[in-house]
Design a protein around this motif. Structure first.
Motif, PDB file in Angstrom:
ATOM      1  N   CYS A 206      -2.201  -1.839  -9.320  1.00  0.00           N
ATOM      2  CA  CYS A 206      -2.028  -3.105  -8.599  1.00  0.00           C
ATOM      3  C   CYS A 206      -1.738  -4.255  -9.558  1.00  0.00           C
ATOM      4  CB  CYS A 206      -3.263  -3.423  -7.767  1.00  0.00           C
ATOM      5  SG  CYS A 206      -3.445  -2.362  -6.323  1.00  0.00           S
TER       6      CYS A 206
ATOM      7  N   ALA B 269      -6.504   2.510  -9.328  1.00  0.00           N
ATOM      8  CA  ALA B 269      -5.742   1.673  -8.392  1.00  0.00           C
ATOM      9  C   ALA B 269      -5.616   0.245  -8.909  1.00  0.00           C
ATOM     10  CB  ALA B 269      -6.405   1.693  -7.025  1.00  0.00           C
TER      11      ALA B 269
ATOM     12  N   TRP C 226      -8.771  10.090  -8.039  1.00  0.00           N
ATOM     13  CA  TRP C 226      -8.207   8.732  -8.041  1.00  0.00           C
ATOM     14  C   TRP C 226      -9.283   7.777  -7.542  1.00  0.00           C
ATOM     15  CZ3 TRP C 226      -3.787   7.211 -10.163  1.00  0.00           C
ATOM     16  CH2 TRP C 226      -3.245   5.973  -9.825  1.00  0.00           C
ATOM     17  N   SER C 227      -9.539   6.713  -8.280  1.00  0.00           N
ATOM     18  CA  SER C 227     -10.583   5.769  -7.896  1.00  0.00           C
ATOM     19  C   SER C 227     -10.033   4.344  -7.873  1.00  0.00           C
ATOM     20  CB  SER C 227     -11.754   5.845  -8.873  1.00  0.00           C
ATOM     21  OG  SER C 227     -11.388   5.266 -10.119  1.00  0.00           O
ATOM     22  N   LEU C 228     -10.898   3.405  -7.559  1.00  0.00           N
ATOM     23  CA  LEU C 228     -10.486   2.005  -7.549  1.00  0.00           C
ATOM     24  C   LEU C 228     -10.093   1.529  -8.944  1.00  0.00           C
ATOM     25  CD1 LEU C 228     -12.917   0.287  -5.027  1.00  0.00           C
ATOM     26  CD2 LEU C 228     -10.505   0.800  -4.738  1.00  0.00           C
TER      27      LEU C 228
ATOM     28  N   CYS D 142      -7.238  -4.572  -5.871  1.00  0.00           N
ATOM     29  CA  CYS D 142      -7.104  -3.455  -4.935  1.00  0.00           C
ATOM     30  C   CYS D 142      -8.359  -3.389  -4.072  1.00  0.00           C
ATOM     31  CB  CYS D 142      -6.906  -2.148  -5.682  1.00  0.00           C
ATOM     32  SG  CYS D 142      -8.254  -1.741  -6.799  1.00  0.00           S
ATOM     33  N   VAL D 143      -8.243  -2.754  -2.929  1.00  0.00           N
ATOM     34  CA  VAL D 143      -9.384  -2.577  -2.030  1.00  0.00           C
ATOM     35  C   VAL D 143      -9.396  -1.142  -1.529  1.00  0.00           C
ATOM     36  CG1 VAL D 143      -9.509  -4.970  -1.258  1.00  0.00           C
ATOM     37  CG2 VAL D 143      -8.096  -3.387  -0.006  1.00  0.00           C
ATOM     38  N   HIS D 144     -10.568  -0.683  -1.191  1.00  0.00           N
ATOM     39  CA  HIS D 144     -10.727   0.642  -0.601  1.00  0.00           C
ATOM     40  C   HIS D 144     -10.850   0.467   0.899  1.00  0.00           C
ATOM     41  CE1 HIS D 144     -12.900   4.215   0.765  1.00  0.00           C
ATOM     42  NE2 HIS D 144     -12.221   4.827  -0.197  1.00  0.00           N
ATOM     43  N   SER D 145     -10.068   1.206   1.658  1.00  0.00           N
ATOM     44  CA  SER D 145     -10.162   1.070   3.118  1.00  0.00           C
ATOM     45  C   SER D 145     -10.438   2.394   3.769  1.00  0.00           C
ATOM     46  CB  SER D 145      -8.867   0.499   3.675  1.00  0.00           C
ATOM     47  OG  SER D 145      -7.761   1.273   3.315  1.00  0.00           O
TER      48      SER D 145
ATOM     49  N   GLU E 173       0.846  -1.195   0.000  1.00  0.00           N
ATOM     50  CA  GLU E 173       0.000   0.000   0.000  1.00  0.00           C
ATOM     51  C   GLU E 173       0.876   1.238   0.000  1.00  0.00           C
ATOM     52  OE1 GLU E 173      -2.322  -0.263   3.626  1.00  0.00           O
ATOM     53  OE2 GLU E 173      -0.868   0.939   4.700  1.00  0.00           O
TER      54      GLU E 173
ATOM     55  N   CYS F 154      -0.918   9.791  -8.107  1.00  0.00           N
ATOM     56  CA  CYS F 154      -2.307   9.663  -7.657  1.00  0.00           C
ATOM     57  C   CYS F 154      -2.721  10.937  -6.928  1.00  0.00           C
ATOM     58  CB  CYS F 154      -2.505   8.451  -6.765  1.00  0.00           C
ATOM     59  SG  CYS F 154      -1.499   8.409  -5.295  1.00  0.00           S
TER      60      CYS F 154
END
Length: 62
Positions: free
Chosen positions: A51, A47, A42-44, A59-62, A22, A38
């Protein structure tokens, strides 16, 4: 199949995260300094491209 092709002199990395998988996305082209790419908007989707190009999987959003 999704495939991305980077110029030979381009490098991409993640920097400044809590773990190696990350962080902010940085690129380096040739002899230039590392630059953050970025930012706002910036979006998934973006990302996911990074990745996958770094062989990190999904990728994941946290």
């Amino acid at each position: 199949m999704f495939q991305i092709s980077l110029p030979r002199d381009m490098k991409i990395r993640l920097k400044g995260g809590r773990i190696a998988m990350e962080g902010r996305v940085e690129i380096k082209i040739g002899q230039r300094e590392w630059e953050v790419i970025c930012g706002d908007g910036w979006s998934l989707l973006e990302a996911l491209v990074v990745c996958k190009s770094l062989s990190l999987g999904w990728c994941v959003h946290s």
